[in-house]
Scaffold this active site. Structure first.
Site, mmCIF file in Angstrom:
data_model
loop_
_atom_site.group_PDB
_atom_site.id
_atom_site.type_symbol
_atom_site.label_atom_id
_atom_site.label_comp_id
_atom_site.label_asym_id
_atom_site.label_seq_id
_atom_site.Cartn_x
_atom_site.Cartn_y
_atom_site.Cartn_z
ATOM 1 N N SER A 44 -6.803 18.553 -5.392
ATOM 2 C CA SER A 44 -6.877 19.508 -4.270
ATOM 3 C C SER A 44 -6.465 20.926 -4.619
ATOM 4 O O SER A 44 -6.544 21.816 -3.761
ATOM 5 C CB SER A 44 -6.034 19.006 -3.093
ATOM 6 O OG SER A 44 -6.721 17.980 -2.395
ATOM 7 N N SER A 81 -3.900 20.153 3.430
ATOM 8 C CA SER A 81 -4.936 19.749 2.473
ATOM 9 C C SER A 81 -5.984 18.857 3.121
ATOM 10 O O SER A 81 -6.508 17.927 2.496
ATOM 11 C CB SER A 81 -4.307 19.028 1.272
ATOM 12 O OG SER A 81 -5.165 19.075 0.153
ATOM 13 N N LYS A 90 -8.929 23.548 -3.668
ATOM 14 C CA LYS A 90 -9.016 24.249 -2.385
ATOM 15 C C LYS A 90 -8.638 25.728 -2.492
ATOM 16 O O LYS A 90 -8.925 26.507 -1.574
ATOM 17 C CB LYS A 90 -8.178 23.532 -1.343
ATOM 18 C CG LYS A 90 -8.727 22.128 -0.997
ATOM 19 C CD LYS A 90 -7.889 21.427 0.052
ATOM 20 C CE LYS A 90 -8.518 20.114 0.500
ATOM 21 N NZ LYS A 90 -8.304 19.001 -0.454
#
Length: 437
Positions: free
Chosen positions: A51, A115, A54
């Site tokens: 993640s 997230s 992101k």
């Protein structure tokens, strides 16, 4: 000659790794303003980023907001793809209804703080129409930002196998990959181009859809925020990441006394060498922050108005004066290891286009006119490593004329010419006479 040295040094040498003994597959520590690298381990090894992906989605959204292509209050209607991802309880998510509408700001908050994966895909669809188009934008933006060693196959950092058959880029079991260096460079650009990201990234907890039956408390996965379980003074970002493929990852940033550092940790392990202990990525990040804040400080290595010893002036032709003082236009400040300020020496680089074959400037010369530049290098041959050429340019300043030198009038120039002529004649006669004896 002046800037190439040390830009991309081999940063896997033991001198930095042995100091910190970071338990991870790769790690890097940089000073945020210049991108000076203070520590690195396997910085160019391409690994899963989970993640931390992101950060690129955040970058593209904030860019779209800035350019007016997307608005914070713009509403998004949930697609079947996003709905299916949103209701996978094994993934980090906020509940999104199939018939619901959500504004971009709340989706951004869910992505940045919690997230939330479905919210991330929703943002990708808003910007690019589809996640496939968005992934193309991600890879193009990475190239534009000068990143190396990367591949994006989705907007979230999940494994493609988790995308319910909706993946459209890469193989079914692929994930996004980057090097620690590239990840740090992305974080650096995100912070410099869109510092407002920290307003959301530093939020420890927030309620999604507060006051509705879909309300959910979003606790930030960055447990190093000062009020959370592994709180560390000065931490205000940036993004965690966890998958089986990538392991425990974290891009952190912290600021104290005006000094900001960026860290990246990839597949962190605990002291026993085991992975997937959630505390380990923060423990290893803490080592790097402690090293930075305890051992480095910003120093003025060259003051404004500095004159290089032995090169304080340049000769001038056709001027009322025959030389001009030169000095630095601005100071050079850089984070250096405590006690090592004296290890750096100034390097003067004159602009050859300004000089004739004899190394002279030609009048008229204006005060403040650039005649060259000055940078620094380590006197004990330690290489200076920087994330980018642009960062390294911050330790280079202009060298300028410290005063005006007006052009001499025609009469003065003529008399100088006459004087020079007779001086040469006399010199020739004198040499001849000396030769007789």
């Amino acid at each position: 000659m002046m800037m190439v040295f040390g830009l991309f040094p081999s940063l896997n040498k033991a001198h930095a790794e042995d100091i910190l003994n970071i338990n991870a597959d790769a790690a890097i520590l940089v000073e945020a303003e210049t991108g000076k690298i203070l520590y690195a381990k396997n910085a160019d090894q391409v690994l899963g980023i989970a993640s931390m992906t992101k950060m690129m989605t955040e970058y593209l959204l904030l860019e779209a907001i800035k350019e007016g292509r997307v608005k914070w209050d713009q509403e998004y209607a949930v697609s079947e793809y996003v709905w299916k991802i949103a209701h996978d309880t094994s993934l980090s998510n906020v509940p999104l209804r199939r018939d619901g509408k959500y504004n971009i700001r709340e989706l951004y908050q869910a992505m940045t703080i919690y997230s939330a994966n479905a919210a991330t895909i929703a943002i990708a669809e808003t910007i690019a129409g589809s996640e496939a188009n968005f992934v193309k934008m991600m890879n193009e933006k990475a190239a534009e930002l000068g990143l190396k060693d990367y591949k994006f196959v989705n907007s979230t950092g999940l494994n493609n196998s988790d995308l319910k058959g909706f993946h459209s880029v890469g193989n079914i079991d692929e994930e996004n990959v980057m090097s620690a260096r590239a990840t740090a460079k992305l974080a650096s650009r995100l912070l410099s181009d869109f510092p407002e990201v920290l307003e959301t990234a530093s939020t420890p907890t927030l309620k999604f859809r507060e006051g509705t039956e879909d309300e959910i408390k979003m606790d930030n996965w960055n447990w190093m925020l000062p009020s959370l379980v592994y709180g560390y003074e000065g931490v205000d970002g940036l993004k965690t990441g966890t998958t089986e493929f990538a392991g425990l990852c974290f891009t952190g940033t912290a600021i104290r006394n005006g000094n900001r550092y960026i860290t990246v940790i990839m597949n962190a392990k605990d002291d026993s060498g085991k992975g997937m202990n959630k505390k380990s990525r923060f423990d290893e990040t803490k080592k790097m922050f402690n090293y930075a804040f305890s051992n480095f400080s910003k120093e003025e290595l060259v003051p404004k108005g500095y004159q290089v010893k032995g090169s304080k002036t340049l000769p001038v032709i056709k001027g009322k004066e025959d030389k001009v003082k030169i000095e630095t236009k601005d100071p050079i400040k850089m984070v250096v290891k405590n006690g090592e300020k004296e290890n750096y020496k100034p390097i003067l680089i004159l602009d050859k286009k300004k000089l004739n074959e004899k190394g002279e400037l030609t009048a008229p010369i204006k005060k403040g006119e650039k005649v060259g530049s000055l940078t620094i290098e380590s006197a004990n041959d330690q290489t200076l490593g920087f994330l980018t050429q642009e960062g390294k340019s911050k330790i280079q300043v202009d060298v300028v004329a410290a005063q005006d030198v007006e052009k001499a009038n025609w009469f003065v120039l003529m008399m100088r010419g006459v004087g020079s002529f007779f001086g040469n004649v006399w010199g020739s006669i004198s040499s001849t006479v000396k030769g007789w004896f």
